[in-house]
Scaffold this motif. Sequence first.
Motif, mmCIF file in Angstrom:
data_model
loop_
_atom_site.group_PDB
_atom_site.id
_atom_site.type_symbol
_atom_site.label_atom_id
_atom_site.label_comp_id
_atom_site.label_asym_id
_atom_site.label_seq_id
_atom_site.Cartn_x
_atom_site.Cartn_y
_atom_site.Cartn_z
ATOM 1 N N ALA A 35 0.865 -1.178 0.000
ATOM 2 C CA ALA A 35 0.000 0.000 0.000
ATOM 3 C C ALA A 35 0.903 1.230 0.000
ATOM 4 C CB ALA A 35 -0.920 0.011 1.221
ATOM 5 N N GLY A 36 0.314 2.354 -0.399
ATOM 6 C CA GLY A 36 1.080 3.600 -0.406
ATOM 7 C C GLY A 36 2.264 3.547 -1.344
ATOM 8 N N ALA A 37 2.035 3.018 -2.551
ATOM 9 C CA ALA A 37 3.096 2.898 -3.563
ATOM 10 C C ALA A 37 4.308 2.137 -3.028
ATOM 11 C CB ALA A 37 3.496 4.275 -4.073
ATOM 12 N N GLY A 38 4.031 1.078 -2.253
ATOM 13 C CA GLY A 38 5.112 0.230 -1.747
ATOM 14 C C GLY A 38 5.734 0.725 -0.459
ATOM 15 N N MET A 39 5.183 1.767 0.123
ATOM 16 C CA MET A 39 5.753 2.302 1.371
ATOM 17 C C MET A 39 5.405 1.421 2.567
ATOM 18 S SD MET A 39 5.230 6.351 0.698
ATOM 19 C CE MET A 39 6.271 6.908 2.037
ATOM 20 N N VAL A 40 4.342 0.620 2.439
ATOM 21 C CA VAL A 40 3.967 -0.356 3.465
ATOM 22 C C VAL A 40 3.881 -1.705 2.769
ATOM 23 C CG1 VAL A 40 2.210 -1.080 5.115
ATOM 24 C CG2 VAL A 40 2.666 1.357 4.790
ATOM 25 N N LYS A 41 4.591 -2.680 3.322
ATOM 26 C CA LYS A 41 4.582 -4.029 2.760
ATOM 27 C C LYS A 41 4.276 -5.029 3.866
ATOM 28 C CE LYS A 41 7.951 -2.896 -0.794
ATOM 29 N NZ LYS A 41 9.265 -3.156 -1.355
ATOM 30 N N VAL A 42 3.419 -5.983 3.519
ATOM 31 C CA VAL A 42 3.042 -7.042 4.451
ATOM 32 C C VAL A 42 3.286 -8.372 3.766
ATOM 33 C CG1 VAL A 42 1.117 -8.126 5.687
ATOM 34 C CG2 VAL A 42 1.302 -5.630 5.614
ATOM 35 N N VAL A 43 4.079 -9.232 4.390
ATOM 36 C CA VAL A 43 4.328 -10.571 3.870
ATOM 37 C C VAL A 43 3.412 -11.525 4.635
ATOM 38 C CG1 VAL A 43 6.024 -12.421 3.573
ATOM 39 C CG2 VAL A 43 6.706 -10.025 3.257
ATOM 40 N N MET A 44 2.662 -12.332 3.877
ATOM 41 C CA MET A 44 1.663 -13.240 4.451
ATOM 42 C C MET A 44 1.825 -14.610 3.818
ATOM 43 S SD MET A 44 -2.480 -12.682 4.285
ATOM 44 C CE MET A 44 -2.458 -11.293 5.412
ATOM 45 N N ASN A 45 1.585 -15.664 4.619
ATOM 46 C CA ASN A 45 1.627 -17.011 4.043
ATOM 47 C C ASN A 45 0.226 -17.451 3.649
ATOM 48 O OD1 ASN A 45 0.315 -18.028 6.347
ATOM 49 N ND2 ASN A 45 2.188 -18.876 7.227
ATOM 50 N N GLY A 46 0.130 -18.647 3.121
ATOM 51 C CA GLY A 46 -1.133 -19.164 2.618
ATOM 52 C C GLY A 46 -2.170 -19.447 3.685
ATOM 53 N N ARG A 47 -1.764 -19.456 4.931
ATOM 54 C CA ARG A 47 -2.725 -19.614 6.038
ATOM 55 C C ARG A 47 -3.186 -18.251 6.548
ATOM 56 N NH1 ARG A 47 1.089 -23.865 7.930
ATOM 57 N NH2 ARG A 47 2.056 -22.136 9.019
ATOM 58 N N HIS A 48 -2.825 -17.205 5.823
ATOM 59 C CA HIS A 48 -3.154 -15.826 6.180
ATOM 60 C C HIS A 48 -2.448 -15.361 7.451
ATOM 61 C CE1 HIS A 48 -6.474 -16.953 3.464
ATOM 62 N NE2 HIS A 48 -6.322 -15.728 3.028
ATOM 63 N N ASP A 49 -1.315 -15.981 7.774
ATOM 64 C CA ASP A 49 -0.503 -15.518 8.895
ATOM 65 C C ASP A 49 0.413 -14.413 8.379
ATOM 66 O OD1 ASP A 49 -1.555 -17.533 10.530
ATOM 67 O OD2 ASP A 49 0.060 -18.934 10.009
ATOM 68 N N VAL A 50 0.433 -13.280 9.061
ATOM 69 C CA VAL A 50 1.331 -12.193 8.680
ATOM 70 C C VAL A 50 2.715 -12.548 9.195
ATOM 71 C CG1 VAL A 50 1.864 -9.748 8.971
ATOM 72 C CG2 VAL A 50 -0.511 -10.474 8.680
ATOM 73 N N LYS A 51 3.662 -12.638 8.263
ATOM 74 C CA LYS A 51 5.032 -13.024 8.620
ATOM 75 C C LYS A 51 5.908 -11.807 8.929
ATOM 76 C CE LYS A 51 5.918 -16.898 8.383
ATOM 77 N NZ LYS A 51 5.812 -17.892 9.426
ATOM 78 N N SER A 52 5.653 -10.699 8.213
ATOM 79 C CA SER A 52 6.428 -9.489 8.486
ATOM 80 C C SER A 52 5.693 -8.266 7.961
ATOM 81 C CB SER A 52 7.824 -9.573 7.852
ATOM 82 O OG SER A 52 7.730 -9.558 6.437
ATOM 83 N N VAL A 53 6.051 -7.125 8.533
ATOM 84 C CA VAL A 53 5.515 -5.829 8.129
ATOM 85 C C VAL A 53 6.696 -4.902 7.958
ATOM 86 C CG1 VAL A 53 4.087 -3.864 8.816
ATOM 87 C CG2 VAL A 53 3.368 -6.187 9.409
ATOM 88 N N GLU A 54 6.709 -4.188 6.831
ATOM 89 C CA GLU A 54 7.802 -3.247 6.557
ATOM 90 C C GLU A 54 7.197 -1.871 6.289
ATOM 91 O OE1 GLU A 54 11.016 -2.489 3.011
ATOM 92 O OE2 GLU A 54 10.494 -4.569 3.501
#
Length: 105
Positions: A35-54
């Motif tokens: 979101a925000g032209a890549g200024m916020v990134k969320v990595v999620m796995n197939g179980r919808h678990d958020v692995k990291s936030v940048e």
Amino acid sequence: MDFDINSLMQQAQAMQEKMKKMQEEAANAEVTGEAGAGMVKVVMNGRHDVKSVELDPSLMSEDKELLEDLLAAAVNDAVRRVEKQQQDNMQNMAGGFPFPPGFKL
């Protein structure tokens, strides 16, 4: 139209095995929502678990509500990407299986 029940059962069993393997792979696969032209990134796995936030460091000076909105948008983007990936995998897997007319995955 003649159906060979043994062949159909073998195909169903093979599809079940492929489904199990696909579910395991999907659970471990990771996608990145942005979101925000890549200024916020969320990595999620197939179980919808958020692995990291940048968060881009430039966002640290923004107000709380903007950050919350961007984070929510990035999570929603990741969820849509996970669901799209899983839907594509299901369609690819079922491509060779003779489903009855009108059957939907």
